[in-house]
Design a protein around this motif. Structure first.
Motif, mmCIF file in Angstrom:
data_model
loop_
_atom_site.group_PDB
_atom_site.id
_atom_site.type_symbol
_atom_site.label_atom_id
_atom_site.label_comp_id
_atom_site.label_asym_id
_atom_site.label_seq_id
_atom_site.Cartn_x
_atom_site.Cartn_y
_atom_site.Cartn_z
ATOM 1 N N LEU A 78 47.693 49.223 27.929
ATOM 2 C CA LEU A 78 47.160 48.563 29.151
ATOM 3 C C LEU A 78 45.633 48.578 29.185
ATOM 4 O O LEU A 78 44.990 47.592 29.599
ATOM 5 N N LYS A 79 45.020 49.702 28.739
ATOM 6 C CA LYS A 79 43.556 49.744 28.680
ATOM 7 C C LYS A 79 43.021 48.679 27.737
ATOM 8 O O LYS A 79 42.008 48.004 28.042
ATOM 9 N N ALA A 80 43.680 48.542 26.593
ATOM 10 C CA ALA A 80 43.220 47.525 25.640
ATOM 11 C C ALA A 80 43.373 46.121 26.238
ATOM 12 O O ALA A 80 42.501 45.242 26.074
ATOM 13 N N SER A 81 44.482 45.933 26.937
ATOM 14 C CA SER A 81 44.676 44.607 27.563
ATOM 15 C C SER A 81 43.606 44.335 28.634
ATOM 16 O O SER A 81 43.075 43.212 28.772
ATOM 17 N N ILE A 82 43.329 45.372 29.399
ATOM 18 C CA ILE A 82 42.279 45.216 30.439
ATOM 19 C C ILE A 82 40.939 44.920 29.798
ATOM 20 O O ILE A 82 40.162 44.074 30.280
ATOM 21 N N LEU A 83 40.633 45.615 28.699
ATOM 22 C CA LEU A 83 39.371 45.374 28.011
ATOM 23 C C LEU A 83 39.313 43.964 27.446
ATOM 24 O O LEU A 83 38.282 43.273 27.562
ATOM 25 N N ASP A 84 40.414 43.519 26.881
ATOM 26 C CA ASP A 84 40.431 42.140 26.362
ATOM 27 C C ASP A 84 40.250 41.117 27.492
ATOM 28 O O ASP A 84 39.538 40.115 27.336
ATOM 29 N N GLU A 85 40.942 41.441 28.615
ATOM 30 C CA GLU A 85 40.792 40.515 29.755
ATOM 31 C C GLU A 85 39.358 40.521 30.278
ATOM 32 O O GLU A 85 38.811 39.480 30.645
ATOM 33 N N ALA A 86 38.759 41.725 30.274
ATOM 34 C CA ALA A 86 37.366 41.805 30.729
ATOM 35 C C ALA A 86 36.445 41.038 29.797
ATOM 36 O O ALA A 86 35.515 40.340 30.243
ATOM 37 N N ARG A 87 36.674 41.153 28.512
ATOM 38 C CA ARG A 87 35.824 40.419 27.566
ATOM 39 C C ARG A 87 36.027 38.897 27.727
ATOM 40 O O ARG A 87 35.074 38.119 27.612
ATOM 41 N N ARG A 88 37.307 38.559 27.979
ATOM 42 C CA ARG A 88 37.539 37.124 28.204
ATOM 43 C C ARG A 88 36.797 36.641 29.447
ATOM 44 O O ARG A 88 36.170 35.571 29.449
ATOM 45 N N GLU B 107 27.385 45.488 31.546
ATOM 46 C CA GLU B 107 27.127 46.903 31.843
ATOM 47 C C GLU B 107 28.431 47.658 32.094
ATOM 48 O O GLU B 107 28.603 48.808 31.675
ATOM 49 N N ALA B 108 29.363 46.991 32.786
ATOM 50 C CA ALA B 108 30.643 47.647 33.060
ATOM 51 C C ALA B 108 31.425 47.871 31.754
ATOM 52 O O ALA B 108 32.078 48.917 31.568
ATOM 53 N N ILE B 109 31.369 46.911 30.825
ATOM 54 C CA ILE B 109 32.054 47.077 29.540
ATOM 55 C C ILE B 109 31.395 48.188 28.738
ATOM 56 O O ILE B 109 32.063 48.983 28.064
ATOM 57 N N ALA B 110 30.027 48.221 28.820
ATOM 58 C CA ALA B 110 29.313 49.232 28.037
ATOM 59 C C ALA B 110 29.652 50.641 28.490
ATOM 60 O O ALA B 110 29.765 51.568 27.676
ATOM 61 N N VAL B 111 29.856 50.865 29.781
ATOM 62 C CA VAL B 111 30.131 52.201 30.304
ATOM 63 C C VAL B 111 31.636 52.443 30.421
ATOM 64 O O VAL B 111 32.035 53.525 30.877
ATOM 65 N N GLY B 112 32.460 51.455 30.058
ATOM 66 C CA GLY B 112 33.907 51.627 30.086
ATOM 67 C C GLY B 112 34.494 51.592 31.468
ATOM 68 O O GLY B 112 35.442 52.343 31.749
ATOM 69 N N ARG B 113 33.979 50.791 32.367
ATOM 70 C CA ARG B 113 34.515 50.690 33.719
ATOM 71 C C ARG B 113 35.193 49.336 33.936
ATOM 72 O O ARG B 113 35.158 48.761 35.013
ATOM 73 N N THR B 114 35.806 48.846 32.912
ATOM 74 C CA THR B 114 36.457 47.543 33.022
ATOM 75 C C THR B 114 37.660 47.583 33.950
ATOM 76 O O THR B 114 37.989 46.580 34.593
ATOM 77 N N SER B 115 38.299 48.746 33.997
ATOM 78 C CA SER B 115 39.508 48.829 34.828
ATOM 79 C C SER B 115 39.185 49.007 36.298
ATOM 80 O O SER B 115 40.032 48.747 37.161
ATOM 81 N N THR B 116 37.980 49.441 36.591
ATOM 82 C CA THR B 116 37.626 49.693 38.008
ATOM 83 C C THR B 116 36.500 48.803 38.528
ATOM 84 O O THR B 116 36.266 48.750 39.729
ATOM 85 N N ALA B 117 35.786 48.149 37.646
ATOM 86 C CA ALA B 117 34.644 47.316 38.096
ATOM 87 C C ALA B 117 35.164 46.104 38.862
ATOM 88 O O ALA B 117 36.089 45.412 38.431
ATOM 89 N N SER B 118 34.541 45.873 40.019
ATOM 90 C CA SER B 118 34.967 44.754 40.867
ATOM 91 C C SER B 118 34.450 43.406 40.395
ATOM 92 O O SER B 118 34.852 42.369 40.898
ATOM 93 N N VAL B 119 33.566 43.435 39.393
ATOM 94 C CA VAL B 119 32.999 42.190 38.923
ATOM 95 C C VAL B 119 33.995 41.375 38.113
ATOM 96 O O VAL B 119 33.864 40.157 38.008
ATOM 97 N N PHE B 120 35.006 42.084 37.584
ATOM 98 C CA PHE B 120 36.018 41.380 36.805
ATOM 99 C C PHE B 120 37.116 40.944 37.770
ATOM 100 O O PHE B 120 37.895 41.784 38.241
ATOM 101 N N VAL B 121 37.177 39.680 38.033
ATOM 102 C CA VAL B 121 38.142 39.159 38.995
ATOM 103 C C VAL B 121 38.910 38.019 38.331
ATOM 104 O O VAL B 121 38.291 37.032 37.887
ATOM 105 N N SER B 122 40.254 38.255 38.229
ATOM 106 C CA SER B 122 41.143 37.205 37.730
ATOM 107 C C SER B 122 42.578 37.627 38.038
ATOM 108 O O SER B 122 42.856 38.817 38.230
ATOM 109 N N PRO B 123 43.502 36.732 38.087
ATOM 110 C CA PRO B 123 44.900 37.126 38.358
ATOM 111 C C PRO B 123 45.473 38.056 37.279
ATOM 112 O O PRO B 123 46.211 39.019 37.590
ATOM 113 N N THR B 124 45.120 37.760 36.009
ATOM 114 C CA THR B 124 45.624 38.607 34.926
ATOM 115 C C THR B 124 45.065 40.013 35.046
ATOM 116 O O THR B 124 45.792 41.018 34.873
ATOM 117 N N MET B 125 43.737 40.098 35.376
ATOM 118 C CA MET B 125 43.102 41.401 35.528
ATOM 119 C C MET B 125 43.726 42.149 36.689
ATOM 120 O O MET B 125 43.938 43.370 36.628
#
Length: 539
Positions: A400-410, A344-362
């Protein structure tokens, strides 16, 4: 004394009275009753004799009708006896006593002499008494006694009466005969003349003669022993008499001791019979317990029923699998929820702010992204929109947005993989739980029969243990006297004999008896003389 009238006149008077018509009929009772009209003879005042006088209206000669001359002689005799008996008065009795004084004196002397001879020759009896309390409630040595106690008064009295009968039974007397050697005592073992002749004629053996002597001693002893219970109490009084006071005391004590031994040995024998019966039953019970437990073990081995701490292992495994299934299901739900939040966060474009994506790279990308945003805003304030540095900053921001999106997809791919693994684990656990549950159902069906076998084994084991403990308890109880019998008054030597009474009492009783016998004989002879003289003469 009564004296008869002249024969002719008396006979005519009696015939006229007997043949006179009576309104009561012509029966013998009527004839006797009609004689009451004739005046009874009374002793004359002048002569002092008992000669009666005729009524003045009676004549010596009486005309008798021919129809009345057939009266029965027996009726006349009975009428004459009745008339004579009514004529007797106290003066006649005194006269008879004076005439029979020799009979009175002789009978008195004979009876006194007989009483004196009996007092000198009769065997004396010295009676002693012993009081015992026979309590029907035995001593409570153990909780479960061999004999049950009954609190009903009637049953208690019956038990006391039964023990009182044991006190004078042949078993007790036989113990006394053996302990005191009464077969050699002349007072108890007195062979009769007929017995001696029988032994001589029949040639009785020594053993038979000994048995006959013992039987006669038993009879003699039983005649001298008596027991009775005091009313409304448990006190039993034992009376024993012999020809010697000290022997009476010793015999009474021996009977009491023999009675206590008999009661104790009787209870011990009863307990011994119970213990023997229990011991004979023990082997069968032990075999039954062993067979029942072997059946339980064989059934468990055949059906694979393993138990731990009283619970089947299959049920324990099923319980653990259920716990694991619940935990796996909860973990899968958490992963599935997290995966959906990521999508849902990827669908609405909140990958950079969604707390569900947790990783050191993110985290690092988000820090760089925030720094680029701050730098871009600063450049916009300084430079125009088409300034090369702003263009470069925008390019870096998009990168950076593209990198965040890739990290979120990963991260989403990782979350999806974790979710699928959790799902696989959950399915496997559910399958295992289903299989184990099926085995539990099968084991439960088998456990129904197993419980039946175990109940049978437990019941037989409990019965065996009860019999074993009871047998050991009763065996020990054989050595304990639980009868509650107490002697409250020991026998004491009597001061005087109980029979025969004193010589003076016997002489007085003999004199009294002789006097009564002599008076009776004198009166009987006087009455017989009067009746014989009053008999009518034949016409």
């Amino acid at each position: 004394m009564y004296t008869p009238k002249e024969p002719g006149l008396r006979y005519a008077l009696e015939r006229s009275e007997a043949l006179r018509p009576s309104p009561r009929g012509s029966s013998l009772l009527g004839l006797i009753s009609d004689t009451r009209d004739v005046p009874a003879a009374r002793p004359g005042a002048a002569g002092g004799s008992a000669r009666g006088r005729l009524a003045p209206n009676l004549q010596p000669e009486i005309q008798v009708e021919p129809a009345e001359t057939t009266a029965a002689p027996a009726a006349r005799q009975v009428m004459g006896y009745a008339h004579t008996l009514r004529s007797i008065n106290p003066d006649d009795i005194l006269l008879w006593l004076r005439q029979g004084w020799l009979w009175i004196v002789g009978a008195t002397i004979l009876c006194v002499m007989g009483a004196f001879v009996y007092a000198q020759t009769a065997s004396p009896r010295y009676t002693v008494y012993t009081d015992l309390v026979i309590d029907p409630a035995n001593l409570q040595v153990v909780n479960d006694d061999v004999f049950g106690s009954n609190l009903l008064r009637d049953s208690q009295l019956l038990e006391v009466e039964s023990k009182m009968r044991v006190l004078t039974s042949r078993n007790v007397l036989a113990r006394v005969i053996d302990s005191m050697n009464l077969t050699q005592d002349p007072e108890f073992a007195r062979p009769t003349t007929m017995g001696r002749l029988k032994n001589i004629v029949l040639g009785t053996s020594r053993n038979e003669a000994r048995q006959a002597d013992r039987l006669s001693t038993m009879r003699a002893l039983s005649e001298r022993v008596e027991a009775r219970r005091e009313e409304r109490s448990f006190v039993v009084s034992l009376s024993v008499y012999t020809e010697d006071p000290l022997k009476s005391v010793a015999l009474s004590d021996a009977i009491v001791d023999a009675f206590e031994k008999e009661v104790f040995e009787s209870a011990a024998q009863s307990a011994g019979r119970v213990a023997a019966a229990l011991n004979q039953r023990m082997d069968d019970l032990r075999r039954n317990v062993t067979d029942a437990e072997a059946k339980v073990a064989e059934f468990k081995r055949r059906h694979g029923l393993q138990s731990q701490n009283g619970e089947l292992v299959s049920m324990q495994l099923a319980s653990e699998l259920n716990t694991q299934v619940l935990a796996a299901q909860q973990h899968y739900i958490e992963l599935e929820t997290r995966y959906r939040q990521m999508q849902e966060a990827i669908a609405v474009g909140r990958t950079s702010t969604a707390s569900v994506f947790v990783s050191p790279t993110m985290t690092a990308l988000r820090q760089e992204y925030n720094a680029a945003v701050v730098q871009l805003n600063s450049l916009k304030l300084t430079y125009g929109a088409r300034h090369p540095r702003i263009t470069a900053a925008n390019s870096d921001l998009e990168t950076l947005k593209a990198s965040i999106l890739d990290e979120a997809r990963r991260i989403v791919d990782i979350a999806k993989s974790d979710m699928q693994q959790a799902k696989s684990a959950l399915d496997e656990l559910q399958n295992k739980s289903s299989e184990q549950q099926s085995k539990v159902y099968t084991d439960n069906d088998s456990q129904v029969e197993l419980r039946d076998l175990e109940r049978d084994a437990r019941a037989k084991a409990a019965l065996y243990e009860t019999h074993l403990a009871r047998a050991q308890q009763i065996t020990e109880q054989q050595q304990i006297n639980t009868s509650n019998i107490r002697v409250i008054s020991r026998a004491l030597p009597p001061k005087s004999r109980s029979w025969p009474p004193r010589t003076m009492i016997l002489l007085a009783a003999g004199a009294f008896a002789g006097l009564g016998i002599g008076i009776g004989i004198a009166l009987l002879f006087g009455l017989l003389r009067v009746l014989r003289q009053s008999q009518p003469r034949p016409a």
